[in-house]
Design an enzyme around this catalytic site. Structure first.
Site, PDB file in Angstrom:
ATOM      1  N   LYS A 158       0.854  -1.191   0.000  1.00 45.16           N
ATOM      2  CA  LYS A 158       0.000   0.000   0.000  1.00 45.16           C
ATOM      3  C   LYS A 158       0.893   1.245   0.000  1.00 45.16           C
ATOM      4  CE  LYS A 158      -2.661   3.103   2.789  1.00 45.16           C
ATOM      5  NZ  LYS A 158      -2.104   4.159   1.960  1.00 45.16           N
TER       6      LYS A 158
ATOM      7  N   THR B 203       5.391   7.028  14.437  1.00 47.42           N
ATOM      8  CA  THR B 203       5.462   6.159  15.617  1.00 47.42           C
ATOM      9  C   THR B 203       4.056   5.822  16.114  1.00 47.42           C
ATOM     10  OG1 THR B 203       7.621   7.028  16.195  1.00 47.42           O
ATOM     11  CG2 THR B 203       6.382   5.998  17.971  1.00 47.42           C
TER      12      THR B 203
ATOM     13  N   GLU C 199       9.641   0.772  10.892  1.00 48.45           N
ATOM     14  CA  GLU C 199      10.670   1.809  10.744  1.00 48.45           C
ATOM     15  C   GLU C 199       9.939   3.126  10.995  1.00 48.45           C
ATOM     16  OE1 GLU C 199      12.670   4.544   9.951  1.00 48.45           O
ATOM     17  OE2 GLU C 199      12.618   4.128   7.798  1.00 48.45           O
TER      18      GLU C 199
ATOM     19  N   CYS D 124      13.028  10.555   8.113  1.00 50.19           N
ATOM     20  CA  CYS D 124      12.943  10.016   9.471  1.00 50.19           C
ATOM     21  C   CYS D 124      14.253  10.190  10.230  1.00 50.19           C
ATOM     22  CB  CYS D 124      12.529   8.552   9.435  1.00 50.19           C
ATOM     23  SG  CYS D 124      13.554   7.575   8.347  1.00 50.19           S
TER      24      CYS D 124
ATOM     25  N   GLU E  86       9.153  15.101  16.730  1.00 49.01           N
ATOM     26  CA  GLU E  86       9.594  15.033  15.333  1.00 49.01           C
ATOM     27  C   GLU E  86       8.758  16.025  14.517  1.00 49.01           C
ATOM     28  OE1 GLU E  86       8.550  11.441  13.128  1.00 49.01           O
ATOM     29  OE2 GLU E  86      10.541  11.474  12.234  1.00 49.01           O
TER      30      GLU E  86
HETATM   31  P1  NDP Z   1       1.505   7.741   8.739  1.00 44.46           P
HETATM   32  O1  NDP Z   1       2.259   6.947   9.690  1.00 44.46           O
HETATM   33  O2  NDP Z   1       0.108   8.099   9.066  1.00 44.46           O
HETATM   34  O3  NDP Z   1       1.455   7.035   7.305  1.00 44.46           O
HETATM   35  C1  NDP Z   1       2.408   6.122   6.815  1.00 44.46           C
HETATM   36  C2  NDP Z   1       1.693   5.048   5.995  1.00 44.46           C
HETATM   37  O4  NDP Z   1       0.825   4.304   6.836  1.00 44.46           O
HETATM   38  C3  NDP Z   1       0.796   5.592   4.899  1.00 44.46           C
HETATM   39  O5  NDP Z   1       0.774   4.679   3.831  1.00 44.46           O
HETATM   40  C4  NDP Z   1      -0.549   5.627   5.582  1.00 44.46           C
HETATM   41  O6  NDP Z   1      -1.630   5.637   4.666  1.00 44.46           O
HETATM   42  C5  NDP Z   1      -0.523   4.354   6.375  1.00 44.46           C
HETATM   43  N1  NDP Z   1      -1.374   4.317   7.553  1.00 44.46           N
HETATM   44  C6  NDP Z   1      -1.795   5.342   8.315  1.00 44.46           C
HETATM   45  N2  NDP Z   1      -2.552   4.893   9.329  1.00 44.46           N
HETATM   46  C7  NDP Z   1      -2.617   3.555   9.215  1.00 44.46           C
HETATM   47  C8  NDP Z   1      -3.248   2.520   9.968  1.00 44.46           C
HETATM   48  N3  NDP Z   1      -3.940   2.790  11.058  1.00 44.46           N
HETATM   49  N4  NDP Z   1      -3.121   1.251   9.563  1.00 44.46           N
HETATM   50  C9  NDP Z   1      -2.383   0.967   8.473  1.00 44.46           C
HETATM   51  N5  NDP Z   1      -1.785   1.898   7.705  1.00 44.46           N
HETATM   52  C10 NDP Z   1      -1.880   3.180   8.081  1.00 44.46           C
HETATM   53  O7  NDP Z   1       2.307   9.052   8.449  1.00 44.46           O
HETATM   54  P2  NDP Z   1       1.713  10.409   7.906  1.00 44.46           P
HETATM   55  O8  NDP Z   1       1.742  10.344   6.465  1.00 44.46           O
HETATM   56  O9  NDP Z   1       0.385  10.759   8.493  1.00 44.46           O
HETATM   57  O10 NDP Z   1       2.730  11.427   8.502  1.00 44.46           O
HETATM   58  C11 NDP Z   1       2.580  11.854   9.856  1.00 44.46           C
HETATM   59  C12 NDP Z   1       3.897  11.930  10.560  1.00 44.46           C
HETATM   60  O11 NDP Z   1       4.528  10.664  10.543  1.00 44.46           O
HETATM   61  C13 NDP Z   1       4.916  12.831   9.911  1.00 44.46           C
HETATM   62  O12 NDP Z   1       4.749  14.153  10.286  1.00 44.46           O
HETATM   63  C14 NDP Z   1       6.178  12.255  10.429  1.00 44.46           C
HETATM   64  O13 NDP Z   1       6.430  12.753  11.712  1.00 44.46           O
HETATM   65  C15 NDP Z   1       5.906  10.786  10.499  1.00 44.46           C
HETATM   66  N6  NDP Z   1       6.407  10.036   9.334  1.00 44.46           N
HETATM   67  C16 NDP Z   1       7.522   9.293   9.487  1.00 44.46           C
HETATM   68  C17 NDP Z   1       8.036   8.651   8.393  1.00 44.46           C
HETATM   69  C18 NDP Z   1       9.266   7.835   8.495  1.00 44.46           C
HETATM   70  O14 NDP Z   1       9.937   7.642   7.491  1.00 44.46           O
HETATM   71  N7  NDP Z   1       9.616   7.304   9.633  1.00 44.46           N
HETATM   72  C19 NDP Z   1       7.433   8.727   7.089  1.00 44.46           C
HETATM   73  C20 NDP Z   1       6.216   9.480   7.044  1.00 44.46           C
HETATM   74  C21 NDP Z   1       5.753  10.106   8.148  1.00 44.46           C
HETATM   75  P3  NDP Z   1      -2.203   7.032   4.094  1.00 44.46           P
HETATM   76  O15 NDP Z   1      -1.084   7.673   3.363  1.00 44.46           O
HETATM   77  O16 NDP Z   1      -3.289   6.586   3.231  1.00 44.46           O
HETATM   78  O17 NDP Z   1      -2.638   7.839   5.283  1.00 44.46           O
END
Ligand code: NDP
Length: 830
Positions: A191, A246, A266, A300, A397
């Site tokens: 996804k 997280t 991660e 990240c 973060e």
């Molecule tokens: P999320 O953790 O919400 O999203 C990451 C992925 O998980 C996306 O594909 C998202 O789908 C999906 N997802 C979200 N909620 C669920 C769930 N309950 N069950 C399964 N899959 C899920 O990150 P965000 O995009 O909302 O970003 C928010 C914050 O997260 C950022 O500000 C940053 O701090 C952190 N982040 C960290 C990253 C890293 O590399 N460690 C990368 C991205 C964000 P969808 O896109 O459809 O919401």
């Protein structure tokens, strides 16, 4: 304008990359379907989502909005494909991965432009970093597919893997997930993030081009609530690999708890960028640009906390502001810009909110004088000084181009400040004194440390963190283990030694007066000869001949090298296999666990000692156990009712196991990687820290030794909950440990109710990992409780393990669970 005019201003001219081929590619495919079984299919909902270009805020394309029906179809396709892909020879899989890498290179420009359009990051980054790393990842893992049979003997693919990726490196995260999964023989349902699906859809075309068998890769676009959640919950998915926030990682841990799904996470970071006063400050300034303004800080492992030695702080901040003034922000397709757009209005709002909070909390904000473009989602590079270590912006973060700076005086203070975060992902150290840098690197709590460099990645060097940065590694050999299982796990429970049933008072009273703990003991009754004979002949329970009543021995708890009374003041009875009371042990509680964890932390010097010394102590424990070999065997007979010969075998195997881990102590070593740079990456196997260990009921001595020995061999300290039904072998070990030069606090033992005590350990914020070998429900509770501080867990899900067997009961799996890889990047050359 003539040459002289240009020399006067040195202004950049525009250097745009053409978007036309990418836009034409998008137009031809509108709207995008889902990629299932190598076919494009319409979403069950019939709905589509707009994909917006962050630099212009205009729609680029429409992608399918899948729901759980589509997820079911994709998982079913992956399951069917797994039956043959999982059996496909490594060489064949290697050919496919190699072909994918080649096709990525063939389409590299299209992929780079699509990524910039969709995500808002600069073409300079997508062209020079993202896409080359994507290709490298597939090449590297083609190699592992080829070598799997010889290099990971006894391991099998996990099955169907659900992969959920974020928007910050859309294609790179896809590669980090798909390449190792396929190399190890798994099939996947991926996804992409809601905002950035386009390069994943181009990747689907590459899958078709190279003729990968249908169903091996399935790509399902849509929203988290429809697709992500369904994938995580799906009963036919064997593993979830997630990169993102997280909070979502924590919720996935909770949802998958007890399901037996493998999980790698991660997650976020708040990485320190430490500058000592002898660092080359011009290099440092460019390093900071890479650390925090690369990908607009949406990384990240971004070096978002600048920690500067006090005497050079003013000089460095002045240089940095000068450099920031020169940074160029704008159209991501302009090859001469430094920073592109923020991925979405939501992310932009979040950055603005946190920056406002930083100002409100009293920090000093500085931004360049120039203005950002207004037609997309842009945010300028931002520097905070005068930041308190506990301020929100120093802890949370931000995931944007925002740097917070703080100062330190001594190296010790630098380490304390750097580690003052709940994350454990990455760190950079800058100093021209390599002795200082290499002294600091191991002290930093992070999965990756860059010396005089930052944000370097390579497929050969695993990436990942611990605690709130998640667990598992992506890349390197260590990353492969996320996608395999030991083959023996498929062996049915019936072929593995039957665990004994705990003989608790509740199970004792039976109406017909038969064996109190049920069938297992009834079956053993005929074998129960050794202790019966001993008692009848006037021997006590341990085989000593005496007419005197035995001296009462009530084992206490073992904490900080001392036997201490349980806080509760209660004891619990221990029964033999006939239900007769044979002794009491302390009834440990929450407070005892807290004391044990404190003692384990105080003994952290154990890790700093030499491996030679640790090996010597393990040999010494074995030696002291051997001296009391018969006593331990009789104790096993007494508790379990197993024949003496079987008990003696358990003791012998325990001694041999101690020898094995004494041997491994100075042989389970790291590696030196040679990524494409002038330098090396030192992959160090670090101890986890404090490990909680809940022992199995079966094999009361061997289970205990098999878990404690590898943990301490690798430098961990432990809080152990011994077999609940048969704890006396572990408590008999107190004296063995006391006489073996083991420093106080390295092994702490708390007897009592296994699941209740395990729960306390799993919830404890200062415990780094939890191992649990008990029931299926207990395993679920541990995984749930571990989500608090995201500690790594290793649980049995109620499946038995043959502890006598040298494959199931000892070896690399145990050593791997005792360690985590820290990669230290050390470039060299003038
Ligand atoms: P999320 O953790 O919400 O999203 C990451 C992925 O998980 C996306 O594909 C998202 O789908 C999906 N997802 C979200 N909620 C669920 C769930 N309950 N069950 C399964 N899959 C899920 O990150 P965000 O995009 O909302 O970003 C928010 C914050 O997260 C950022 O500000 C940053 O701090 C952190 N982040 C960290 C990253 C890293 O590399 N460690 C990368 C991205 C964000 P969808 O896109 O459809 O919401």
């Amino acid at each position: 304008m003539n040459v002289m005019d240009i020399f006067e201003t040195m202004e950049y001219g525009p250097a745009p990359e053409a978007a036309t081929p990418a836009l034409a590619w998008l137009k031809e495919r509108q709207p995008f379907g889902l990629f299932i079984n190598n076919q494009w299919v319409k979403p069950a909902s019939g709905k589509y989502l707009d994909s917006i270009s962050p630099a212009s805020a205009k729609p680029l394309a429409q992608v399918a909005a899948a729901n759980s029906t589509d997820v079911d179809a994709a998982v079913a396709a992956a399951r069917t494909a797994f039956t043959s892909w999982g059996q496909t020879p490594g060489h064949v899989r290697a050919r496919y991965l190699y072909a994918i890498a080649r096709h990525i290179q063939k389409h590299s420009r299209l992929l780079a432009v699509l990524e910039s359009l969709d995500n808002g990051k600069s073409i300079r980054e997508t062209r020079d970093l993202d896409i080359p790393l994507v290709a490298r990842h597939f090449y590297y893992h083609a190699g592992w597919a080829q070598l799997m049979a010889s290099e990971l003997p006894g391991y099998e693919p996990v099955g169907v893997v659900g992969q959920i990726i974020p928007w910050n490196f859309p294609l790179l995260m896809l590669a980090w997930k798909i390449a190792p999964a396929l190399a190890m023989g798994n099939t996947v349902v991926l996804k992409p993030a809601r905002y950035t699906s386009l390069t994943a859809l181009k990747f689907a075309e590459i899958v078709q081009e190279v003729g990968l068998p249908p169903g091996v890769v399935n790509i399902v676009t849509g929203e988290a609530s429809q697709v992500g959640e369904a994938l995580v919950k799906h009963p036919d998915v064997n593993k979830i690999a997630f990169t993102g926030s997280t909070d979502v990682g924590r919720s996935i841990r909770r949802v998958t708890a007890g399901s037996g799904k493998k999980l790698s996470l991660e997650l976020g970071g708040k990485s320190p960028f430490i500058v000592f006063d002898d660092a080359d400050l011009d290099s440092v300034v460019e390093g900071v640009v890479d650390a925090i303004w690369f990908n607009q800080g949406q990384v990240c492992c971004a070096g978002s906390r600048l920690l500067v030695q006090e005497d050079i702080a003013d000089r460095l901040i002045t240089k940095l502001r000068t450099r920031m003034e020169k940074l160029r922000i704008g159209d991501p397709l302009d090859k001469a810009i430094d920073m592109g757009a923020i991925v979405s209005p939501g992310q932009l709002n979040e950055i603005q909110r946190l920056v406002a909070q930083g100002v409100e909390e009293g920090a000093t904000m500085w931004q360049p004088s120039w203005a950002c473009p207004t037609d997309g989602y842009f945010f300028p590079p931002t520097l905070f000084t005068n930041v308190a270590p506990a301020a929100t912006i120093a802890q949370v973060e931000i995931f944007g181009p925002v740097l917070v700076s703080m100062t330190f005086r001594t190296p010790t203070e630098a380490v304390a400040l750097a580690n003052n975060t709940r994350y454990r992902l990455a760190a950079s150290v800058w100093s021209e004194n390599i002795n200082l840098a290499l002294d600091i690197a191991p002290k930093l709590k992070a999965g990756t440390v860059w010396v005089n460099c930052t944000n370097m990645f390579d497929a050969s060097s695993g990436f990942g963190g611990y605690r709130e940065s998640g667990y598992g590694r992506e890349g390197g050999k260590e990353g492969l283990y996320e996608y395999v299982r030991p083959g023996w796990e498929k062996i049915t429970a019936s072929t593995i030694a039957t665990p004994t049933t705990p003989t608790t008072p509740a199970t004792l009273a039976t109406s017909n007066g038969s064996s109190p703990s049920g069938d297992a003991n009834t079956q053993r009754a005929g074998e129960l000869v050794a202790d019966e004979d001993m008692r009848e002949n006037g021997h006590d329970a341990l085989g000593f001949h005496s007419d005197l009543p035995p001296i009462d021995r009530t084992p206490k708890l073992f904490i900080k090298g001392k036997q201490v009374r349980p806080d509760s003041g209660y004891s619990r009875d221990v029964y033999d296999s006939h239900g007769r009371v044979i002794g009491q042990v302390g009834e440990g509680n929450r407070k005892d666990i807290r004391n044990a964890v404190e003692a384990a932390h105080a003994a952290s010097g154990w890790a700093a000692g030499t491996t030679h010394n640790r090996a010597q102590i393990l040999y010494y424990i074995a030696e002291n156990l051997a001296v009391r070999e018969k006593e331990f065997a009789r104790r096993i007979v007494e508790q379990t009712g197993r024949p003496y010969t079987a008990a003696a075998e358990e003791v012998q195997t325990s001694i041999a196991r101690l020898f094995s881990y004494a041997a491994w102590t100075d042989k389970y070593e790291g590696a030196v990687h040679r990524p494409p740079l002038r330098g090396v990456v030192l992959a160090m196997k670090e101890q986890m820290g404090v490990i909680g260990v809940a022992c199995p009921d079966e094999y009361p001595l061997l289970g205990f030794i098999s878990l404690v020995a590898p943990a301490i061999a690798m430098g961990n300290t432990v809080v152990v909950i011994p077999s609940q039904s048969d704890p006396l072998c572990a408590t008999d070990c107190y004296q063995v440990l006391e006489t073996s030069d083991l420093p106080a606090g390295v092994v702490n033992i708390v007897t009592g109710e296994r699941d209740a005590l395990s729960q306390v350990v799993a919830e404890h914020d200062d415990v780094d990992a939890m191992w649990y070998f008990g029931t299926a429900d207990g395993s679920r509770q541990i995984e749930l409780a571990s989500a608090g501080n995201m500690k790594r867990t290793w649980v049995s899900y109620g499946h038995p393990r043959n502890w006598l067997d040298s494959v199931q009961g000892e070896g690399e799996e145990f050593l791997r669970e005792s360690t985590q890889v820290k990669n230290i990047w050390v470039p060299y050359g003038e």
